[in-house]
Design a protein around this motif. Sequence first.
Motif, PDB file in Angstrom:
ATOM      1  N   LEU B  70       0.814  -1.221   0.000  1.00 32.35           N
ATOM      2  CA  LEU B  70       0.000   0.000   0.000  1.00 32.35           C
ATOM      3  C   LEU B  70       0.841   1.261   0.000  1.00 32.35           C
ATOM      4  O   LEU B  70       0.569   2.211  -0.734  1.00 32.35           O
ATOM      5  N   PHE B  71       1.867   1.284   0.862  1.00 30.75           N
ATOM      6  CA  PHE B  71       2.589   2.543   1.081  1.00 30.75           C
ATOM      7  C   PHE B  71       3.967   2.579   0.432  1.00 30.75           C
ATOM      8  O   PHE B  71       4.648   3.589   0.486  1.00 30.75           O
ATOM      9  N   GLY B  72       4.424   1.492  -0.113  1.00 27.97           N
ATOM     10  CA  GLY B  72       5.740   1.453  -0.757  1.00 27.97           C
ATOM     11  C   GLY B  72       6.796   0.868   0.165  1.00 27.97           C
ATOM     12  O   GLY B  72       6.633   0.827   1.385  1.00 27.97           O
ATOM     13  N   ALA B  73       7.896   0.438  -0.475  1.00 29.46           N
ATOM     14  CA  ALA B  73       8.976  -0.178   0.294  1.00 29.46           C
ATOM     15  C   ALA B  73       9.775   0.894   1.026  1.00 29.46           C
ATOM     16  O   ALA B  73       9.834   2.041   0.590  1.00 29.46           O
ATOM     17  N   SER B  74      10.388   0.493   2.160  1.00 32.73           N
ATOM     18  CA  SER B  74      11.295   1.416   2.855  1.00 32.73           C
ATOM     19  C   SER B  74      12.540   1.601   1.995  1.00 32.73           C
ATOM     20  O   SER B  74      12.864   0.752   1.147  1.00 32.73           O
ATOM     21  N   ALA B  75      13.273   2.695   2.285  1.00 39.11           N
ATOM     22  CA  ALA B  75      14.439   3.020   1.457  1.00 39.11           C
ATOM     23  C   ALA B  75      15.487   1.910   1.492  1.00 39.11           C
ATOM     24  O   ALA B  75      16.190   1.689   0.511  1.00 39.11           O
ATOM     25  N   ASN B  76      15.586   1.199   2.630  1.00 44.27           N
ATOM     26  CA  ASN B  76      16.634   0.172   2.742  1.00 44.27           C
ATOM     27  C   ASN B  76      16.127  -1.233   2.393  1.00 44.27           C
ATOM     28  O   ASN B  76      16.819  -2.219   2.607  1.00 44.27           O
ATOM     29  N   GLN B  80      12.298  -3.192  -4.035  1.00 43.25           N
ATOM     30  CA  GLN B  80      11.625  -1.888  -4.056  1.00 43.25           C
ATOM     31  C   GLN B  80      10.307  -1.956  -4.825  1.00 43.25           C
ATOM     32  O   GLN B  80      10.199  -2.678  -5.813  1.00 43.25           O
ATOM     33  N   ASN B  81       9.320  -1.245  -4.330  1.00 41.34           N
ATOM     34  CA  ASN B  81       8.078  -1.061  -5.085  1.00 41.34           C
ATOM     35  C   ASN B  81       7.447   0.257  -4.668  1.00 41.34           C
ATOM     36  O   ASN B  81       7.594   0.695  -3.521  1.00 41.34           O
ATOM     37  N   ALA B  82       6.790   0.872  -5.632  1.00 39.51           N
ATOM     38  CA  ALA B  82       6.046   2.098  -5.310  1.00 39.51           C
ATOM     39  C   ALA B  82       4.767   1.715  -4.593  1.00 39.51           C
ATOM     40  O   ALA B  82       4.232   0.615  -4.791  1.00 39.51           O
ATOM     41  N   GLY B  83       4.270   2.601  -3.751  1.00 41.48           N
ATOM     42  CA  GLY B  83       3.024   2.331  -3.040  1.00 41.48           C
ATOM     43  C   GLY B  83       1.834   2.357  -3.976  1.00 41.48           C
ATOM     44  O   GLY B  83       1.852   3.039  -5.002  1.00 41.48           O
ATOM     45  N   ALA B  84       0.806   1.615  -3.595  1.00 38.46           N
ATOM     46  CA  ALA B  84      -0.399   1.582  -4.439  1.00 38.46           C
ATOM     47  C   ALA B  84      -1.344   2.720  -4.099  1.00 38.46           C
ATOM     48  O   ALA B  84      -2.246   3.027  -4.874  1.00 38.46           O
ATOM     49  N   VAL B  85      -1.153   3.319  -2.945  1.00 39.25           N
ATOM     50  CA  VAL B  85      -2.063   4.389  -2.545  1.00 39.25           C
ATOM     51  C   VAL B  85      -1.334   5.727  -2.655  1.00 39.25           C
ATOM     52  O   VAL B  85      -0.147   5.827  -2.328  1.00 39.25           O
ATOM     53  N   ARG B 253       2.063  -2.731  -7.006  1.00 38.14           N
ATOM     54  CA  ARG B 253       3.319  -2.710  -7.759  1.00 38.14           C
ATOM     55  C   ARG B 253       4.340  -3.636  -7.087  1.00 38.14           C
ATOM     56  O   ARG B 253       5.513  -3.585  -7.408  1.00 38.14           O
ATOM     57  N   ASP B 254       3.864  -4.401  -6.117  1.00 35.95           N
ATOM     58  CA  ASP B 254       4.734  -5.301  -5.360  1.00 35.95           C
ATOM     59  C   ASP B 254       4.584  -6.706  -5.949  1.00 35.95           C
ATOM     60  O   ASP B 254       3.529  -7.334  -5.810  1.00 35.95           O
ATOM     61  N   ARG B 255       5.642  -7.182  -6.629  1.00 35.32           N
ATOM     62  CA  ARG B 255       5.524  -8.454  -7.343  1.00 35.32           C
ATOM     63  C   ARG B 255       5.316  -9.613  -6.386  1.00 35.32           C
ATOM     64  O   ARG B 255       4.797 -10.655  -6.780  1.00 35.32           O
ATOM     65  N   LYS B 256       5.749  -9.448  -5.128  1.00 35.52           N
ATOM     66  CA  LYS B 256       5.573 -10.534  -4.160  1.00 35.52           C
ATOM     67  C   LYS B 256       4.190 -10.527  -3.523  1.00 35.52           C
ATOM     68  O   LYS B 256       3.856 -11.434  -2.764  1.00 35.52           O
ATOM     69  N   ASN B 257       3.427  -9.508  -3.757  1.00 31.90           N
ATOM     70  CA  ASN B 257       2.094  -9.412  -3.162  1.00 31.90           C
ATOM     71  C   ASN B 257       1.114  -8.817  -4.172  1.00 31.90           C
ATOM     72  O   ASN B 257       0.580  -7.731  -3.981  1.00 31.90           O
ATOM     73  N   PRO B 258       0.892  -9.547  -5.292  1.00 36.75           N
ATOM     74  CA  PRO B 258       0.020  -8.979  -6.329  1.00 36.75           C
ATOM     75  C   PRO B 258      -1.443  -8.900  -5.859  1.00 36.75           C
ATOM     76  O   PRO B 258      -1.997  -9.901  -5.395  1.00 36.75           O
ATOM     77  N   LYS B 259      -1.988  -7.733  -5.920  1.00 33.94           N
ATOM     78  CA  LYS B 259      -3.399  -7.551  -5.541  1.00 33.94           C
ATOM     79  C   LYS B 259      -4.023  -6.501  -6.444  1.00 33.94           C
ATOM     80  O   LYS B 259      -3.327  -5.570  -6.904  1.00 33.94           O
ATOM     81  N   THR B 260      -5.299  -6.651  -6.670  1.00 30.39           N
ATOM     82  CA  THR B 260      -5.990  -5.669  -7.502  1.00 30.39           C
ATOM     83  C   THR B 260      -6.262  -4.408  -6.687  1.00 30.39           C
ATOM     84  O   THR B 260      -6.172  -4.412  -5.448  1.00 30.39           O
ATOM     85  N   ALA B 261      -6.621  -3.347  -7.404  1.00 35.92           N
ATOM     86  CA  ALA B 261      -6.949  -2.091  -6.719  1.00 35.92           C
ATOM     87  C   ALA B 261      -8.136  -2.302  -5.781  1.00 35.92           C
ATOM     88  O   ALA B 261      -8.170  -1.752  -4.674  1.00 35.92           O
ATOM     89  N   ASP B 262      -9.105  -3.112  -6.216  1.00 35.71           N
ATOM     90  CA  ASP B 262     -10.279  -3.354  -5.366  1.00 35.71           C
ATOM     91  C   ASP B 262      -9.896  -4.088  -4.089  1.00 35.71           C
ATOM     92  O   ASP B 262     -10.395  -3.779  -3.002  1.00 35.71           O
ATOM     93  N   GLU B 263      -8.998  -5.076  -4.215  1.00 35.93           N
ATOM     94  CA  GLU B 263      -8.566  -5.817  -3.012  1.00 35.93           C
ATOM     95  C   GLU B 263      -7.828  -4.888  -2.049  1.00 35.93           C
ATOM     96  O   GLU B 263      -8.043  -4.939  -0.831  1.00 35.93           O
ATOM     97  N   LEU B 264      -6.971  -4.032  -2.588  1.00 39.40           N
ATOM     98  CA  LEU B 264      -6.229  -3.102  -1.727  1.00 39.40           C
ATOM     99  C   LEU B 264      -7.163  -2.056  -1.133  1.00 39.40           C
ATOM    100  O   LEU B 264      -6.995  -1.622   0.007  1.00 39.40           O
ATOM    101  N   ASN B 265      -8.152  -1.695  -1.915  1.00 37.50           N
ATOM    102  CA  ASN B 265      -9.118  -0.711  -1.450  1.00 37.50           C
ATOM    103  C   ASN B 265      -9.854  -1.200  -0.202  1.00 37.50           C
ATOM    104  O   ASN B 265     -10.156  -0.426   0.709  1.00 37.50           O
ATOM    105  N   GLN B 266     -10.111  -2.518  -0.171  1.00 39.35           N
ATOM    106  CA  GLN B 266     -10.807  -3.095   0.985  1.00 39.35           C
ATOM    107  C   GLN B 266      -9.979  -2.978   2.260  1.00 39.35           C
ATOM    108  O   GLN B 266     -10.512  -2.990   3.363  1.00 39.35           O
TER     109      GLN B 266
END
Lengths: 386, 294
Positions: B70-76, B80-85, B253-266
């Motif tokens: 949801l919020f993106g990966a930490s810098a370290n 890495q992935n960008a947040g979905a929200v 955008r996290d390849r290890k946790n693929p979820k749709t926008a609707d699933e993340l929205n929940q």
Amino acid sequence: MANQYYWIDALAPLVFRSGKPFGAQSDTEDIVFPLPSAAAGLMRTISAQQQDGFTGEFDSGSLKQIRSNGLFLAQKDGSGSLKLFAPKPADAIYLKNKATNQIEIIRLSPKDMSHTDDCGCDLPHADLQPVQMDGNQKKSPSGKTFWALDDYLAWLNGENISFAQVDKNGATLPAIEVRTHVAIDGETGTSQDGLLFQTAAYDFANPKKDHHTGWHDTQMGFVIASECVLQKDNDLVRFGGEGRLSYLQKVALPADTFRLPEINSRYIKLTLLTPAIFAQGWLPKWLNENDLIGELPHTSLKVKLKAAAVERWQPVSGWDLANHRPKPMRKAVAAGAVYWFEIEENQSINIESELKKLAYQSACDDEQDKRDGFGIVAVSEWKNNF
Amino acid sequence: MKTRLFHLHALSALHVGTGQGVGAVDLPIARSRATNLPIVAGSAIKGVLRDEFENEKSPNKLKTSDIKTLFGASANDENQNAGAVAFGDAHLLLLPVRSFAGTVAYATCPFILKRYQRDLQNTGDDNIPKLPQPSKDAQTVSDSQILIDGNKIALEDLDMNAKVDKLAEEWAAKIAEAVYPDNQDNWRQELTQRFVILPDDVFSFLADTATEIRTRIKIDREKRIVDKGMLWTEENLPCETVLWGVFGVAVSRDRKNPKTADELNQLLPEKELHIQLGGKHTVGRGLCRLLIGQ
């Protein structure tokens, strides 16, 4: 394919970083007018998102085929009507007339010096003519960097327009907002060491009026010209850095917004609406570097380059979203540059119908640069030669 | 991207600052460069929400993998992935202003309502009032507590003509419903009876001058007098201020946790969260209700 037009309505100030490396001290200089490739990338991302959710399994090859034809500064008024701007042409310079003390717009034109024996210049090619103007002016304060599209087209059509008109109708980039960000340590509740940074962004919201008299009813934004037809005409998107939000809305522009002025001679000008990337620096690859003759892109017209007015080069880079790495830096000819051409004689082609194929299309060398919206040109007649 | 609205209701003075001041106030609040209206940066709300969802003791705790998505990966973080929200800035909707009658008025203006209306429309809301016509008079509800003699109001040191307007009633009800979805203890009525739509010029003046300025000092522990140079002023948005903003939820955008926008929205449910935003939290600033809409 015909252009679709999309209005970017920014919900927060938008960040467009210059080519400075990450980690360098940011300041108000660390922001540039966005590259056309940013708009092309946005259209591709949104297209993929609307179709299959942009799951990461997309076919980047087919996405890259989506063509965009530029990103334009625009203004929306209270009634919703849009006004587009174009970057100031490089053949127009603001100078103060010593006699009248008025600021004038002076038109630069190529001058044939082949008949003079007592002077010359060191241009990159002997056939190139220098662009010159009449004397009796001195340098003036800067003026509007973006011209209303109607003024721009009038100028291209050879009309002389006043500085006052350009100043009234034109635009400058919106106010820059600098934000200071910190990261808070969850345990200590204090800001983390070394995690303080600044972002500079253009604030597109309606500007306040002076003396607490409310707000102007106009707001700035962008219009994207793209051949991409989105499934949803209105979407929430991230445009620029920091994931700042904007609405992307399909809009209709009058059919003659991007029109080709009447051309009645063999002398033409190409003026860049967006930065262009050419294989030979300032010189397009479709021109032979030995004789400056070549075929205009999208047409069968053979032309000879007579002169060019080119301002300082512009760095082009960006973030490769697909491969998660920065793109290599390239040098682009800045928007506004003007190239003067003579169409070669004895060509049994309808000049005007050929030029229609090039007008508001890309004149870049590389096919991907064309699809990214670099090098979009306005075509006009070269009328005001000395 | 899925568009959702949020409202932020300050339960104490709210100081989201710029870290510097060049004017009369040492620590001013953040304002839009163009409009000069107060804002709360979207990055501040995002950071606080992430902290809330990471907190082991919070009833809103989410799985670590979902937080990263949801919020993106930490810098370290290695992956890495960008947040979905993505959070937009929160904009001023209602400014509480000192009122001669009714103690406080909840003021807004047509310029703000126009932008609020745009965001409501983009969330698919089909029950949105029309915008009020520009007027030199203030517009109130029929059972207003802030009216004096039925046709005047006095806010701070400004007095002006006021009239009852049907659209003001509709907007008051609309905003009260968003801020108090449960209508517990008739809070909606408390808000609507003090609601007023001011002309843009009057509101722009009050948004600049009617925020709360607190002067603070530091006492020398031994001498019990003010430390040299330790007097400063802080600007706050007053308690009961209401702001609104937009956030968008996209696909993972996290390849290890693929979820749709609707699933993340929940994962970001429609509910009320109690959060602390901005600076000076040890002296009680920034206690807020965050109301996440549909």
